[in-house]
Design a protein around this motif. Structure first.
Motif, PDB file in Angstrom:
ATOM      1  N   HIS A 221      56.115  51.692  41.470  1.00  0.00           N
ATOM      2  CA  HIS A 221      56.014  50.607  42.443  1.00  0.00           C
ATOM      3  C   HIS A 221      56.352  51.192  43.818  1.00  0.00           C
ATOM      4  CE1 HIS A 221      57.168  47.621  38.980  1.00  0.00           C
ATOM      5  NE2 HIS A 221      56.008  48.226  38.784  1.00  0.00           N
ATOM      6  N   PRO A 222      55.333  51.605  44.577  1.00  0.00           N
ATOM      7  CA  PRO A 222      55.578  52.395  45.801  1.00  0.00           C
ATOM      8  C   PRO A 222      55.960  51.586  47.046  1.00  0.00           C
ATOM      9  CG  PRO A 222      53.442  52.915  44.779  1.00  0.00           C
ATOM     10  CD  PRO A 222      53.920  51.615  44.219  1.00  0.00           C
ATOM     11  N   TYR A 223      56.771  50.533  46.903  1.00  0.00           N
ATOM     12  CA  TYR A 223      57.133  49.700  48.050  1.00  0.00           C
ATOM     13  C   TYR A 223      57.656  50.522  49.215  1.00  0.00           C
ATOM     14  CZ  TYR A 223      56.798  45.373  45.325  1.00  0.00           C
ATOM     15  OH  TYR A 223      56.339  44.311  44.589  1.00  0.00           O
ATOM     16  N   ARG A 224      57.320  50.070  50.435  1.00  0.00           N
ATOM     17  CA  ARG A 224      57.820  50.700  51.659  1.00  0.00           C
ATOM     18  C   ARG A 224      57.840  49.642  52.760  1.00  0.00           C
ATOM     19  NH1 ARG A 224      55.993  55.492  51.386  1.00  0.00           N
ATOM     20  NH2 ARG A 224      56.298  55.174  49.182  1.00  0.00           N
ATOM     21  N   PHE A 225      58.998  49.188  53.110  1.00  0.00           N
ATOM     22  CA  PHE A 225      59.186  48.140  54.108  1.00  0.00           C
ATOM     23  C   PHE A 225      58.543  48.545  55.424  1.00  0.00           C
ATOM     24  CE2 PHE A 225      61.938  46.018  57.323  1.00  0.00           C
ATOM     25  CZ  PHE A 225      61.678  44.708  56.982  1.00  0.00           C
ATOM     26  N   ARG A 226      57.588  47.732  55.884  1.00  0.00           N
ATOM     27  CA  ARG A 226      56.877  47.902  57.153  1.00  0.00           C
ATOM     28  C   ARG A 226      55.946  49.120  57.182  1.00  0.00           C
ATOM     29  NH1 ARG A 226      61.350  46.570  61.905  1.00  0.00           N
ATOM     30  NH2 ARG A 226      61.664  44.371  61.365  1.00  0.00           N
ATOM     31  N   ARG A 227      56.262  50.163  56.435  1.00  0.00           N
ATOM     32  CA  ARG A 227      55.441  51.372  56.512  1.00  0.00           C
ATOM     33  C   ARG A 227      54.106  51.172  55.800  1.00  0.00           C
ATOM     34  NH1 ARG A 227      58.267  56.092  53.983  1.00  0.00           N
ATOM     35  NH2 ARG A 227      59.214  54.495  52.650  1.00  0.00           N
ATOM     36  N   PRO A 228      53.048  51.814  56.285  1.00  0.00           N
ATOM     37  CA  PRO A 228      51.708  51.614  55.714  1.00  0.00           C
ATOM     38  C   PRO A 228      51.531  52.321  54.384  1.00  0.00           C
ATOM     39  CG  PRO A 228      51.620  53.278  57.423  1.00  0.00           C
ATOM     40  CD  PRO A 228      53.020  52.732  57.450  1.00  0.00           C
ATOM     41  N   PRO A 229      50.508  51.944  53.622  1.00  0.00           N
ATOM     42  CA  PRO A 229      50.286  52.559  52.311  1.00  0.00           C
ATOM     43  C   PRO A 229      50.089  54.062  52.363  1.00  0.00           C
ATOM     44  CG  PRO A 229      48.594  50.892  52.800  1.00  0.00           C
ATOM     45  CD  PRO A 229      49.557  50.874  53.916  1.00  0.00           C
ATOM     46  N   GLU A 230      49.435  54.538  53.421  1.00  0.00           N
ATOM     47  CA  GLU A 230      49.118  55.970  53.510  1.00  0.00           C
ATOM     48  C   GLU A 230      50.362  56.847  53.572  1.00  0.00           C
ATOM     49  OE1 GLU A 230      45.993  53.377  55.289  1.00  0.00           O
ATOM     50  OE2 GLU A 230      48.137  53.649  55.676  1.00  0.00           O
ATOM     51  N   SER A 231      51.516  56.236  53.890  1.00  0.00           N
ATOM     52  CA  SER A 231      52.761  57.007  53.978  1.00  0.00           C
ATOM     53  C   SER A 231      53.261  57.461  52.609  1.00  0.00           C
ATOM     54  CB  SER A 231      53.844  56.182  54.679  1.00  0.00           C
ATOM     55  OG  SER A 231      54.169  55.020  53.928  1.00  0.00           O
ATOM     56  N   ALA A 232      52.615  57.020  51.532  1.00  0.00           N
ATOM     57  CA  ALA A 232      53.033  57.402  50.181  1.00  0.00           C
ATOM     58  C   ALA A 232      52.359  58.677  49.693  1.00  0.00           C
ATOM     59  CB  ALA A 232      52.749  56.269  49.200  1.00  0.00           C
ATOM     60  N   ALA A 233      51.561  59.328  50.516  1.00  0.00           N
ATOM     61  CA  ALA A 233      50.766  60.473  50.050  1.00  0.00           C
ATOM     62  C   ALA A 233      51.629  61.592  49.467  1.00  0.00           C
ATOM     63  CB  ALA A 233      49.895  60.997  51.185  1.00  0.00           C
ATOM     64  N   ALA A 234      52.673  61.986  50.189  1.00  0.00           N
ATOM     65  CA  ALA A 234      53.500  63.102  49.714  1.00  0.00           C
ATOM     66  C   ALA A 234      54.200  62.750  48.410  1.00  0.00           C
ATOM     67  CB  ALA A 234      54.518  63.489  50.787  1.00  0.00           C
ATOM     68  N   GLU A 235      54.630  61.495  48.277  1.00  0.00           N
ATOM     69  CA  GLU A 235      55.313  61.083  47.050  1.00  0.00           C
ATOM     70  C   GLU A 235      54.353  61.058  45.864  1.00  0.00           C
ATOM     71  OE1 GLU A 235      58.489  57.850  48.621  1.00  0.00           O
ATOM     72  OE2 GLU A 235      56.511  57.885  49.578  1.00  0.00           O
ATOM     73  N   TYR A 236      53.124  60.628  46.099  1.00  0.00           N
ATOM     74  CA  TYR A 236      52.130  60.681  45.028  1.00  0.00           C
ATOM     75  C   TYR A 236      51.884  62.130  44.589  1.00  0.00           C
ATOM     76  CZ  TYR A 236      50.323  55.878  44.658  1.00  0.00           C
ATOM     77  OH  TYR A 236      50.159  54.540  44.391  1.00  0.00           O
ATOM     78  N   ARG A 237      51.797  63.021  45.548  1.00  0.00           N
ATOM     79  CA  ARG A 237      51.538  64.431  45.194  1.00  0.00           C
ATOM     80  C   ARG A 237      52.699  65.007  44.388  1.00  0.00           C
ATOM     81  NH1 ARG A 237      49.540  64.526  50.746  1.00  0.00           N
ATOM     82  NH2 ARG A 237      47.254  64.583  50.701  1.00  0.00           N
ATOM     83  N   GLN A 238      53.921  64.674  44.783  1.00  0.00           N
ATOM     84  CA  GLN A 238      55.077  65.160  44.033  1.00  0.00           C
ATOM     85  C   GLN A 238      55.073  64.604  42.611  1.00  0.00           C
ATOM     86  OE1 GLN A 238      58.911  64.095  45.639  1.00  0.00           O
ATOM     87  NE2 GLN A 238      60.038  65.352  44.174  1.00  0.00           N
ATOM     88  N   LEU A 239      54.774  63.313  42.482  1.00  0.00           N
ATOM     89  CA  LEU A 239      54.723  62.716  41.153  1.00  0.00           C
ATOM     90  C   LEU A 239      53.622  63.335  40.314  1.00  0.00           C
ATOM     91  CD1 LEU A 239      55.583  60.707  39.017  1.00  0.00           C
ATOM     92  CD2 LEU A 239      54.215  58.956  40.184  1.00  0.00           C
ATOM     93  N   ARG A 240      52.476  63.614  40.935  1.00  0.00           N
ATOM     94  CA  ARG A 240      51.385  64.255  40.215  1.00  0.00           C
ATOM     95  C   ARG A 240      51.844  65.595  39.635  1.00  0.00           C
ATOM     96  NH1 ARG A 240      47.738  62.215  37.793  1.00  0.00           N
ATOM     97  NH2 ARG A 240      48.596  63.529  36.181  1.00  0.00           N
ATOM     98  N   GLN A 241      52.595  66.344  40.427  1.00  0.00           N
ATOM     99  CA  GLN A 241      53.101  67.629  39.944  1.00  0.00           C
ATOM    100  C   GLN A 241      54.083  67.437  38.795  1.00  0.00           C
ATOM    101  OE1 GLN A 241      54.733  69.377  43.512  1.00  0.00           O
ATOM    102  NE2 GLN A 241      52.731  69.994  44.306  1.00  0.00           N
ATOM    103  N   GLN A 242      54.959  66.432  38.910  1.00  0.00           N
ATOM    104  CA  GLN A 242      55.917  66.169  37.835  1.00  0.00           C
ATOM    105  C   GLN A 242      55.200  65.803  36.537  1.00  0.00           C
ATOM    106  OE1 GLN A 242      58.357  63.171  40.122  1.00  0.00           O
ATOM    107  NE2 GLN A 242      60.060  64.286  39.198  1.00  0.00           N
ATOM    108  N   VAL A 243      54.234  64.907  36.636  1.00  0.00           N
ATOM    109  CA  VAL A 243      53.509  64.480  35.432  1.00  0.00           C
ATOM    110  C   VAL A 243      52.768  65.655  34.806  1.00  0.00           C
ATOM    111  CG1 VAL A 243      51.670  62.991  34.554  1.00  0.00           C
ATOM    112  CG2 VAL A 243      53.302  62.093  36.232  1.00  0.00           C
ATOM    113  N   ASP A 244      52.076  66.425  35.632  1.00  0.00           N
ATOM    114  CA  ASP A 244      51.320  67.567  35.098  1.00  0.00           C
ATOM    115  C   ASP A 244      52.237  68.588  34.434  1.00  0.00           C
ATOM    116  OD1 ASP A 244      49.007  66.407  36.005  1.00  0.00           O
ATOM    117  OD2 ASP A 244      48.793  67.700  37.763  1.00  0.00           O
ATOM    118  N   ALA A 245      53.421  68.779  35.019  1.00  0.00           N
ATOM    119  CA  ALA A 245      54.346  69.777  34.468  1.00  0.00           C
ATOM    120  C   ALA A 245      54.835  69.392  33.082  1.00  0.00           C
ATOM    121  CB  ALA A 245      55.535  69.957  35.406  1.00  0.00           C
ATOM    122  N   HIS A 246      54.851  68.103  32.758  1.00  0.00           N
ATOM    123  CA  HIS A 246      55.376  67.655  31.470  1.00  0.00           C
ATOM    124  C   HIS A 246      54.297  67.119  30.532  1.00  0.00           C
ATOM    125  CE1 HIS A 246      59.509  68.266  32.674  1.00  0.00           C
ATOM    126  NE2 HIS A 246      59.280  67.607  33.802  1.00  0.00           N
TER     127      HIS A 246
END
Length: 430
Positions: A221-246
């Motif tokens: 649930h990528p909530y971010r008060f006031r910040r736009p959706p595009e600000s989640a890019a780095a967090e998605y990439r980190q999560l992608r790496q975590q999921v792929d690693a496991h």
């Protein structure tokens, strides 16, 4: 000049195919919304379908079904499932919460008021974990082959896990529930953990437990008060790496990430109604560009009438079902881009300017264009002859316009709310 070929899926190692019963990376197959009702509310469901949503997410509550030990009353969810299917809507049901018949009461603190209160502890005793898993398996068997996706719990990394978050207790529940569901209905689609934010430490421990052996998707649930959706890019990439690693070695495709709850409130402190509308459609488009096949907007309807209460103002309609700007925005998105998938992001000088290139199976191209920052102007060169009346451009609120193609190219004024450009067989040139 040459036609631009853009492919985020290849560049970021994102999944090209989606596991289980999750939707394809194509509009509007993964466009969803959260509700807070089970029976009745057929007018709500009519409006949800008319807006273009294809999914509905709702709590599938343990205590509401198992009234007596071992006895299940499915009538409410039978009605909801029938009502959804009648309108071509699919269900994402959240298997939650605890049960007073199996766990004791504990003292907790209300996260909003800060006052002490009494709640039932989350399943942590062997008996309650077994009972929860048994009930979840019975649910999966009852609604088998009806397109349901099952999510295990809601935000176990915050106060929804009582008396306080405990990742190891949650893992025990998730593993037992997955095993029981797989034994009862091997083809069931299961996602987890539905955590608040991205919470890398919680997620790392969860993924390292081996739970991905059972899951069709990893939900956040990528909530971010006031910040736009595009600000989640780095967090998605980190999560992608975590999921792929496991990910287990035997999995043929990457395990998808699901955005199972995400929205902004129009309470006057978070965003305005117009910004909410822009963020809703940009969330859907941005998530697709990041390889996220299913995106659930929170929320369908305002939960109350206080214009300054945060929890009352997440809806795309108000408490009386009057559409907010977000309703028209999602309706326009679905109408203009139905059948289209994101081929990639066209490179522009400003990183805050977005032009997504979308294509369909017929080889047609459309653009979704917006700016994260204040409005800007971009000129795009197109390979292909425009229609005599000019390129068709539809604003995010549904207003249609025609733009002539000049020797300078196609000029667009980018704003917060995306607009959609029909290029037909045309292609952008770099």
């Amino acid at each position: 000049m040459k036609p631009v070929v853009v492919s985020l899926g290849v560049a970021l190692g994102l999944p090209c195919m989606v596991a289980g019963q999750l939707p394809a990376l194509r509009l509007p197959e993964g466009v969803g919304v959260n509700i807070h009702f089970v029976t009745g509310h057929e007018r709500d469901l009519d409006l949800i379908a008319a807006a273009g949503f294809r999914w509905v997410r709702m709590d599938f509550t343990w205590e509401a079904v198992e009234r007596l030990r071992g006895e299940y009353d499915w009538r409410g969810y039978d009605e909801l499932t029938r009502n959804l299917r009648r309108r071509g809507l699919r269900a994402l049901f959240i298997l939650d919460y605890s049960h007073h018949l199996y766990e004791e009461s504990v003292q907790t603190t209300n996260p909003i008021t800060g006052r002490p209160e009494t709640n039932v502890a989350s399943p942590r005793k062997p008996e309650s974990v077994e009972a929860f898993a048994r009930w979840a398996a019975a649910a999966a068997a009852r609604y088998a082959r009806q397109g349901v996706v099952w999510e295990i719990w809601n935000e176990p990394n915050i106060f929804f896990w009582r008396p306080h978050p405990n990742v190891d207790d949650y893992i025990r529940l998730a593993r037992a529930t997955c095993r029981a569901i797989r034994a009862a209905e091997p083809q069931a689609a299961i996602i987890a953990p539905g955590i608040s934010g991205f919470d890398p430490p919680f997620m790392e421990r969860f993924l390292a437990s081996g739970i991905l052996e059972y899951l069709d998707g990893v939900s956040v649930h990528p909530y971010r008060f006031r910040r736009p959706p595009e600000s989640a890019a780095a967090e998605y990439r980190q999560l992608r790496q975590q999921v792929d690693a496991h990910t287990p070695a035997g999995r043929a495709e990457p395990i998808p990430i699901v955005s199972s709850e995400w929205g902004w409130s129009t309470d006057g402190k978070d965003v305005s109604p117009d910004t909410q509308a822009a963020f809703l459609v940009r969330q859907q488009l941005f998530n697709l560009s990041m390889g996220v096949p299913l995106s659930i907007w929170y929320d369908w309807k305002n939960d109350g009438r206080d214009p300054h209460e945060r929890e009352h103002n997440f809806g795309v309609v108000d408490a009386d079902l009057n559409p907010k700007p977000a309703y028209r925005a999602v309706q326009t998105l679905v109408r203009e881009l139905a059948g289209y998938a994101v081929a990639g992001r066209f490179p522009l000088e400003r990183g805050s300017d977005w032009v997504l290139v979308l294509t369909n199976d017929a080889g047609m191209t459309r653009l979704a264009a917006w700016s994260v920052e204040p409005p800007s102007t971009v000129t795009l060169q197109v390979e292909g002859k425009p229609p005599p009346e000019g390129w068709r451009v539809v604003a995010g609120d549904g207003q249609e316009n025609r733009l002539p193609a000049t020797s300078r190219g196609l000029t667009l004024e980018l704003r917060a709310l995306p607009q959609y450009v029909d290029l037909g067989k045309g292609r952008l040139l770099r």
